[in-house]
Design a protein around this motif. Structure first.
Motif, mmCIF file in Angstrom:
data_model
loop_
_atom_site.group_PDB
_atom_site.id
_atom_site.type_symbol
_atom_site.label_atom_id
_atom_site.label_comp_id
_atom_site.label_asym_id
_atom_site.label_seq_id
_atom_site.Cartn_x
_atom_site.Cartn_y
_atom_site.Cartn_z
ATOM 1 N N VAL A 179 30.119 -29.983 -4.576
ATOM 2 C CA VAL A 179 30.350 -31.212 -3.813
ATOM 3 C C VAL A 179 29.046 -31.922 -3.450
ATOM 4 O O VAL A 179 29.027 -33.159 -3.306
ATOM 5 N N ARG A 180 27.959 -31.178 -3.339
ATOM 6 C CA ARG A 180 26.706 -31.741 -2.805
ATOM 7 C C ARG A 180 26.253 -33.035 -3.491
ATOM 8 O O ARG A 180 25.921 -34.014 -2.798
ATOM 9 N N PRO A 181 26.210 -33.089 -4.832
ATOM 10 C CA PRO A 181 25.739 -34.348 -5.444
ATOM 11 C C PRO A 181 26.600 -35.548 -5.094
ATOM 12 O O PRO A 181 26.096 -36.666 -4.989
ATOM 13 N N TRP A 182 27.882 -35.314 -4.895
ATOM 14 C CA TRP A 182 28.797 -36.417 -4.595
ATOM 15 C C TRP A 182 28.714 -36.813 -3.135
ATOM 16 O O TRP A 182 28.913 -37.985 -2.798
ATOM 17 N N ARG A 183 28.403 -35.878 -2.254
ATOM 18 C CA ARG A 183 28.113 -36.226 -0.864
ATOM 19 C C ARG A 183 26.928 -37.192 -0.805
ATOM 20 O O ARG A 183 26.925 -38.158 -0.032
ATOM 21 N N GLU A 184 25.910 -36.903 -1.638
ATOM 22 C CA GLU A 184 24.710 -37.736 -1.631
ATOM 23 C C GLU A 184 24.995 -39.133 -2.185
ATOM 24 O O GLU A 184 24.422 -40.120 -1.711
ATOM 25 N N ARG A 185 25.882 -39.224 -3.176
ATOM 26 C CA ARG A 185 26.202 -40.522 -3.763
ATOM 27 C C ARG A 185 27.128 -41.343 -2.888
ATOM 28 O O ARG A 185 27.149 -42.575 -2.966
ATOM 29 N N PHE A 186 27.942 -40.654 -2.072
ATOM 30 C CA PHE A 186 28.905 -41.343 -1.204
ATOM 31 C C PHE A 186 28.693 -40.883 0.241
ATOM 32 O O PHE A 186 29.563 -40.220 0.826
ATOM 33 N N PRO A 187 27.562 -41.248 0.843
ATOM 34 C CA PRO A 187 27.275 -40.758 2.198
ATOM 35 C C PRO A 187 28.257 -41.268 3.244
ATOM 36 O O PRO A 187 28.358 -40.694 4.333
ATOM 37 N N GLN A 188 28.972 -42.341 2.921
ATOM 38 C CA GLN A 188 29.920 -42.898 3.887
ATOM 39 C C GLN A 188 31.220 -42.097 3.959
ATOM 40 O O GLN A 188 32.029 -42.312 4.864
ATOM 41 N N VAL A 189 31.447 -41.192 3.026
ATOM 42 C CA VAL A 189 32.690 -40.417 2.984
ATOM 43 C C VAL A 189 32.522 -39.125 3.779
ATOM 44 O O VAL A 189 31.660 -38.301 3.463
ATOM 45 N N LYS A 190 33.336 -38.953 4.782
ATOM 46 C CA LYS A 190 33.341 -37.705 5.546
ATOM 47 C C LYS A 190 34.054 -36.626 4.736
ATOM 48 O O LYS A 190 35.180 -36.830 4.269
ATOM 49 N N VAL A 191 33.408 -35.472 4.587
ATOM 50 C CA VAL A 191 33.920 -34.429 3.705
ATOM 51 C C VAL A 191 34.245 -33.169 4.497
ATOM 52 O O VAL A 191 33.455 -32.724 5.342
ATOM 53 N N VAL A 192 35.411 -32.604 4.221
ATOM 54 C CA VAL A 192 35.789 -31.286 4.719
ATOM 55 C C VAL A 192 35.884 -30.361 3.514
ATOM 56 O O VAL A 192 36.549 -30.679 2.525
ATOM 57 N N GLU A 193 35.194 -29.221 3.586
ATOM 58 C CA GLU A 193 35.247 -28.232 2.507
ATOM 59 C C GLU A 193 36.187 -27.105 2.928
ATOM 60 O O GLU A 193 35.988 -26.471 3.954
ATOM 61 N N HIS A 194 37.200 -26.901 2.118
ATOM 62 C CA HIS A 194 38.280 -25.960 2.457
ATOM 63 C C HIS A 194 38.323 -24.865 1.403
ATOM 64 O O HIS A 194 38.595 -25.134 0.232
ATOM 65 N N VAL A 195 38.049 -23.630 1.796
ATOM 66 C CA VAL A 195 38.092 -22.480 0.895
ATOM 67 C C VAL A 195 39.120 -21.501 1.430
ATOM 68 O O VAL A 195 39.120 -21.166 2.617
ATOM 69 N N GLU A 196 39.993 -21.047 0.545
ATOM 70 C CA GLU A 196 41.078 -20.165 0.986
ATOM 71 C C GLU A 196 41.454 -19.224 -0.145
ATOM 72 O O GLU A 196 41.468 -19.604 -1.316
ATOM 73 N N MET A 197 41.796 -18.001 0.216
ATOM 74 C CA MET A 197 42.229 -17.021 -0.772
ATOM 75 C C MET A 197 43.697 -17.252 -1.111
ATOM 76 O O MET A 197 44.528 -17.445 -0.226
ATOM 77 N N GLY A 198 44.008 -17.284 -2.419
ATOM 78 C CA GLY A 198 45.386 -17.478 -2.843
ATOM 79 C C GLY A 198 45.456 -18.182 -4.170
ATOM 80 O O GLY A 198 44.434 -18.495 -4.797
#
Length: 289
Positions: free
Chosen positions: A218-237
């Motif tokens: 996700v990091r490169p896209w966070r840098e390209r779209f700094p205006q977008v608030k990002v939640v990173e969701h990791v879950e087993m399943g």
């Protein structure tokens, strides 16, 4: 030059819902909207339907109804309409190849994927290299659910680049946040080699390793779209189950699909399959690179 969003119409309420969604997206992107309906004259046994002029007028009416609807809602939108003189699937594949995005109506929830999409939509989805958004008519309870996220499934980091690019651009255009979802499971012993074990040890365990993999993707896209608030969701399943569980607030769900090849035209992938069956919002299916 503005992009093109193409909508395939068939006269159903679902295709009109697709036209509504596509028109709003075209306004957000500053794109042109192209309305198409595939039609060729097929003489039938029923006398009135066998009249070519009657069939042609019906095809034109499908386009006119949708055009009137979207121009009333979005007066400044550039809209064109066209009857495609070809069989439906080849016509839509050709139209998709000339567009940035293809939007189709979906019949809604069903027990079989072919029934859910219709045979035409499924064939197009399997074969096109263009992102496709499937839209169904809103459910009665849709207004009760807050929809303020674009949700995207992230698995392989390299293959996810086109998917993440689409999802971040959609979130930026819609002015909403983005939820990046990654599912993981304990790997089989046979594929759990020394390098993988060292990576997990360095990260502090399997789940921290998966969180790192998601963050790296996700990091490169966070840098390209700094205006977008990002939640990173990791879950087993299972990937499909985890993605759908994380989509409660999704206004758009974005999933990837491997580009079509000679031997996999019947497959769209388990995650895309689950999303198209069960997601309560429009679903964007984006081919991997």
């Amino acid at each position: 030059m503005p992009g093109i969003i193409t909508v395939g119409l068939d006269g159903t309420d679902h295709s009109l819902a697709a036209a509504d969604w596509a028109a709003a997206e075209a306004v957000r992107r500053g794109a042109r909207l192209r309305l198409v309906h595939a039609w060729i004259w097929r003489p039938l046994d029923v006398p009135v339907a066998a009249d070519e002029a009657v069939q042609r007028r019906w095809a034109a009416e499908v386009l006119r109804e949708a055009a009137d609807r979207v121009t009333a809602g979005f007066p400044g939108l550039s809209v064109t309409r066209e009857i495609l003189a070809a069989e439906t699937v080849p016509a839509l594949l050709s139209a998709a190849a000339a567009a940035d995005l293809l939007v189709l109506g979906s019949r809604g929830h069903g027990t079989l994927l072919g029934y859910l999409l219709g045979s035409v939509g499924l064939q197009v989805l399997r074969q096109t290299g263009t992102p496709v958004v499937l839209v169904r008519s809103p459910r009665p309870d849709a207004a009760e659910q807050p929809r303020d996220e674009v949700v995207v499934g992230v698995q392989d980091a390299l293959e996810s680049d086109p998917v993440l690019a689409f999802a971040f651009a959609a979130a930026a255009a819609q002015g909403v946040g983005l939820r990046a979802v990654r599912a993981w499971n304990i790997p089989p012993v046979l594929v759990w080699g020394g390098e993988a074990m060292r990576a997990a040890d360095d990260a502090g365990g399997l789940e921290p390793l998966e969180r790192k993999r998601l963050a790296d993707a996700v990091r490169p896209w966070r840098e390209r779209f700094p205006q977008v608030k990002v939640v990173e969701h990791v879950e087993m399943g299972g990937a499909g189950q985890v993605l759908l569980a994380g989509s409660a607030r999704a206004r758009l769900l974005v999933v990837g699909r491997r580009s079509p090849g000679r031997h996999d035209l019947r497959r769209i992938g388990a995650v895309a399959h689950a999303a198209l069956h069960h997601a309560p919002c429009p679903v964007a299916v984006v081919p991997h690179a």
